[in-house]
Design a protein around this motif. Structure first.
Motif, PDB file in Angstrom:
ATOM      1  N   GLY A  55       0.815  -1.205   0.000  1.00  0.00           N
ATOM      2  CA  GLY A  55       0.000   0.000   0.000  1.00  0.00           C
ATOM      3  C   GLY A  55       0.853   1.261   0.000  1.00  0.00           C
ATOM      4  O   GLY A  55       0.542   2.238  -0.683  1.00  0.00           O
ATOM      5  N   LEU A  56       1.959   1.248   0.755  1.00  0.00           N
ATOM      6  CA  LEU A  56       2.865   2.399   0.758  1.00  0.00           C
ATOM      7  C   LEU A  56       3.503   2.598  -0.608  1.00  0.00           C
ATOM      8  O   LEU A  56       3.544   3.714  -1.137  1.00  0.00           O
ATOM      9  N   GLY A  57       4.008   1.524  -1.205  1.00  0.00           N
ATOM     10  CA  GLY A  57       4.619   1.644  -2.521  1.00  0.00           C
ATOM     11  C   GLY A  57       3.642   2.117  -3.581  1.00  0.00           C
ATOM     12  O   GLY A  57       3.966   2.968  -4.423  1.00  0.00           O
ATOM     13  N   THR A  58       2.426   1.568  -3.545  1.00  0.00           N
ATOM     14  CA  THR A  58       1.405   1.979  -4.512  1.00  0.00           C
ATOM     15  C   THR A  58       1.029   3.435  -4.331  1.00  0.00           C
ATOM     16  O   THR A  58       0.887   4.186  -5.308  1.00  0.00           O
ATOM     17  N   SER A  59       0.883   3.865  -3.080  1.00  0.00           N
ATOM     18  CA  SER A  59       0.516   5.252  -2.816  1.00  0.00           C
ATOM     19  C   SER A  59       1.611   6.216  -3.251  1.00  0.00           C
ATOM     20  O   SER A  59       1.327   7.286  -3.811  1.00  0.00           O
ATOM     21  N   LEU A  60       2.869   5.868  -2.998  1.00  0.00           N
ATOM     22  CA  LEU A  60       3.971   6.739  -3.415  1.00  0.00           C
ATOM     23  C   LEU A  60       4.048   6.836  -4.936  1.00  0.00           C
ATOM     24  O   LEU A  60       4.297   7.918  -5.485  1.00  0.00           O
ATOM     25  N   ALA A  61       3.850   5.714  -5.614  1.00  0.00           N
ATOM     26  CA  ALA A  61       3.852   5.748  -7.077  1.00  0.00           C
ATOM     27  C   ALA A  61       2.724   6.634  -7.601  1.00  0.00           C
ATOM     28  O   ALA A  61       2.926   7.452  -8.516  1.00  0.00           O
ATOM     29  N   GLY A  62       1.534   6.492  -7.022  1.00  0.00           N
ATOM     30  CA  GLY A  62       0.427   7.348  -7.433  1.00  0.00           C
ATOM     31  C   GLY A  62       0.653   8.801  -7.082  1.00  0.00           C
ATOM     32  O   GLY A  62       0.262   9.706  -7.836  1.00  0.00           O
ATOM     33  N   THR A  63       1.311   9.058  -5.948  1.00  0.00           N
ATOM     34  CA  THR A  63       1.601  10.431  -5.553  1.00  0.00           C
ATOM     35  C   THR A  63       2.516  11.115  -6.548  1.00  0.00           C
ATOM     36  O   THR A  63       2.270  12.243  -6.996  1.00  0.00           O
ATOM     37  N   VAL A  64       3.602  10.430  -6.912  1.00  0.00           N
ATOM     38  CA  VAL A  64       4.553  11.014  -7.870  1.00  0.00           C
ATOM     39  C   VAL A  64       3.899  11.176  -9.239  1.00  0.00           C
ATOM     40  O   VAL A  64       4.099  12.186  -9.930  1.00  0.00           O
ATOM     41  N   LEU A  65       3.107  10.188  -9.644  1.00  0.00           N
ATOM     42  CA  LEU A  65       2.417  10.283 -10.930  1.00  0.00           C
ATOM     43  C   LEU A  65       1.451  11.457 -10.952  1.00  0.00           C
ATOM     44  O   LEU A  65       1.446  12.261 -11.903  1.00  0.00           O
ATOM     45  N   GLY A  66       0.622  11.573  -9.913  1.00  0.00           N
ATOM     46  CA  GLY A  66      -0.333  12.679  -9.873  1.00  0.00           C
ATOM     47  C   GLY A  66       0.349  14.022  -9.809  1.00  0.00           C
ATOM     48  O   GLY A  66      -0.087  14.996 -10.458  1.00  0.00           O
ATOM     49  N   ALA A  67       1.419  14.126  -9.017  1.00  0.00           N
ATOM     50  CA  ALA A  67       2.157  15.384  -8.937  1.00  0.00           C
ATOM     51  C   ALA A  67       2.768  15.746 -10.286  1.00  0.00           C
ATOM     52  O   ALA A  67       2.744  16.908 -10.704  1.00  0.00           O
ATOM     53  N   GLY A  68       3.324  14.741 -10.989  1.00  0.00           N
ATOM     54  CA  GLY A  68       3.908  15.015 -12.298  1.00  0.00           C
ATOM     55  C   GLY A  68       2.875  15.462 -13.314  1.00  0.00           C
ATOM     56  O   GLY A  68       3.123  16.381 -14.104  1.00  0.00           O
ATOM     57  N   VAL A  69       1.705  14.830 -13.310  1.00  0.00           N
ATOM     58  CA  VAL A  69       0.646  15.233 -14.244  1.00  0.00           C
ATOM     59  C   VAL A  69       0.183  16.649 -13.942  1.00  0.00           C
ATOM     60  O   VAL A  69       0.033  17.485 -14.854  1.00  0.00           O
ATOM     61  N   ALA A  70      -0.044  16.972 -12.669  1.00  0.00           N
ATOM     62  CA  ALA A  70      -0.479  18.319 -12.311  1.00  0.00           C
ATOM     63  C   ALA A  70       0.589  19.355 -12.644  1.00  0.00           C
ATOM     64  O   ALA A  70       0.290  20.446 -13.146  1.00  0.00           O
ATOM     65  N   PHE A  71       1.854  19.026 -12.366  1.00  0.00           N
ATOM     66  CA  PHE A  71       2.947  19.944 -12.664  1.00  0.00           C
ATOM     67  C   PHE A  71       3.044  20.191 -14.174  1.00  0.00           C
ATOM     68  O   PHE A  71       3.225  21.329 -14.621  1.00  0.00           O
ATOM     69  N   GLY A  72       2.928  19.121 -14.967  1.00  0.00           N
ATOM     70  CA  GLY A  72       2.990  19.280 -16.408  1.00  0.00           C
ATOM     71  C   GLY A  72       1.830  20.097 -16.964  1.00  0.00           C
ATOM     72  O   GLY A  72       2.023  20.957 -17.830  1.00  0.00           O
ATOM     73  N   LEU A  73       0.626  19.841 -16.469  1.00  0.00           N
ATOM     74  CA  LEU A  73      -0.527  20.623 -16.923  1.00  0.00           C
ATOM     75  C   LEU A  73      -0.383  22.096 -16.542  1.00  0.00           C
ATOM     76  O   LEU A  73      -0.656  22.984 -17.350  1.00  0.00           O
ATOM     77  N   GLY A  74       0.036  22.340 -15.304  1.00  0.00           N
ATOM     78  CA  GLY A  74       0.209  23.728 -14.878  1.00  0.00           C
ATOM     79  C   GLY A  74       1.313  24.430 -15.643  1.00  0.00           C
ATOM     80  O   GLY A  74       1.172  25.609 -16.013  1.00  0.00           O
ATOM     81  N   ARG A  75       2.419  23.737 -15.905  1.00  0.00           N
ATOM     82  CA  ARG A  75       3.526  24.341 -16.639  1.00  0.00           C
ATOM     83  C   ARG A  75       3.155  24.612 -18.095  1.00  0.00           C
ATOM     84  O   ARG A  75       3.503  25.648 -18.662  1.00  0.00           O
ATOM     85  N   LEU A  76       2.453  23.685 -18.728  1.00  0.00           N
ATOM     86  CA  LEU A  76       2.112  23.823 -20.138  1.00  0.00           C
ATOM     87  C   LEU A  76       0.952  24.781 -20.383  1.00  0.00           C
ATOM     88  O   LEU A  76       0.978  25.579 -21.324  1.00  0.00           O
ATOM     89  N   LEU A  77      -0.062  24.726 -19.527  1.00  0.00           N
ATOM     90  CA  LEU A  77      -1.298  25.467 -19.796  1.00  0.00           C
ATOM     91  C   LEU A  77      -1.485  26.713 -18.936  1.00  0.00           C
ATOM     92  O   LEU A  77      -2.263  27.590 -19.317  1.00  0.00           O
ATOM     93  N   GLY A  78      -0.834  26.779 -17.784  1.00  0.00           N
ATOM     94  CA  GLY A  78      -1.143  27.890 -16.890  1.00  0.00           C
ATOM     95  C   GLY A  78      -0.018  28.846 -16.585  1.00  0.00           C
ATOM     96  O   GLY A  78      -0.277  29.964 -16.140  1.00  0.00           O
TER      97      GLY A  78
END
Length: 261
Positions: free
Chosen positions: A124-147
């Motif tokens: 559960g910890l490994g899965t959550s960390l992977a999802g955390t980094v993935l979600g942060a990267g997607v949000a960072f990319g969207l904000g950098r590209l579009l905002g």
């Protein structure tokens, strides 16, 4: 003969050859920009303008929030994981869903509890960390590209400029503190970092390291929720409550300090 007669009569008349050359139509490719090409260029500039991209980002986030409200991912805590998925495939699917849910403003504590309850403490910890980094990267990319281009000119306030300068100059250290501090919303840190000049590598690395303590505490709490009197569950709850209380106290003192100034 025609030219000579005109000269003798005192009347100047252009020769037929000169008249034909002057009245000849211009080449087809002579206009610098046809009307259709000019309209297409203006439409392209309008679509790719900073404010159009910011509007697209807001529309995407609103659509994601609506999908969360419709599908209610928090039902994983009560209904469990679909029985047809198991093992590594289930962990991978959950990590991707975790990341997309964080982009759609689903609280990470809820997802961490679900990961612990579904997969146990370690997976559960490994899965959550992977999802955390993935979600942060997607949000960072969207904000950098579009905002970023539309929002950077709005950074005129003293606090906003200070936050932008801190994130731009000391990206890793600032983001690590933001991840460790429980009072900073996950999505807010993502989009603030995207608007700043922070690099990708410091952002992702600080997110992964800074999210470990809080994520581990929630994953253990979710895994041991069936035994609320067990030492593991009590320690996990203490690790959740103490940083939250400390963060509240620090925020309260900072608030009074700023009011005093």
């Amino acid at each position: 003969m025609l030219d000579a007669t005109n000269r003798s009569g005192g009347t100047a008349t252009a020769s037929p050859r000169a008249t034909a050359s002057e009245l000849a139509p211009a080449p087809v490719g002579a206009p610098p920009m046809p009307p259709r090409a000019g309209l297409a260029a203006r439409c392209r500039r309008a679509v790719l303008s900073p404010y159009a991209r910011l509007s697209l980002l807001l529309a995407l986030l609103a659509g994601a929030a609506v999908c969360v409200l419709l599908f209610e991912p928090q039902r994983l805590l009560t209904h469990g994981w679909p029985p047809q998925l198991g093992g590594a495939a289930a962990a991978a699917v959950f990590a991707v869903a975790y990341g997309l849910c964080t982009v759609a403003f689903v609280p990470r504590p809820l997802l961490n509890l679900a990961a612990g309850a579904l997969f146990g403490s370690q997976l559960g910890l490994g899965t959550s960390l992977a999802g955390t980094v993935l979600g942060a990267g997607v949000a960072f990319g969207l904000g950098r590209l579009l905002g970023q281009d539309a929002l950077r000119p709005l950074l005129r306030g003293r606090w906003l400029k200070a936050a932008d300068g801190q994130l731009s100059r000391h990206g890793f250290r600032s983001m690590l503190a933001a991840r460790l501090f429980p009072g900073v919303p996950f999505w807010a840190a993502n989009y603030c970092a995207a608007v700043s000049r922070m690099g990708w590598l410091p952002f992702l690395l600080a997110t992964a390291l800074g999210s470990v303590p809080n994520t581990a505490a929630y994953a253990v709490a979710g895994a041991r929720a069936s035994a609320p009197t067990s030492p593991a569950f009590l320690i996990a709850m203490a690790c959740i409550a103490v940083p939250a209380l400390a963060g509240t106290v620090v925020a309260w003192h900072k608030r009074h300090h700023l009011r005093g100034r």
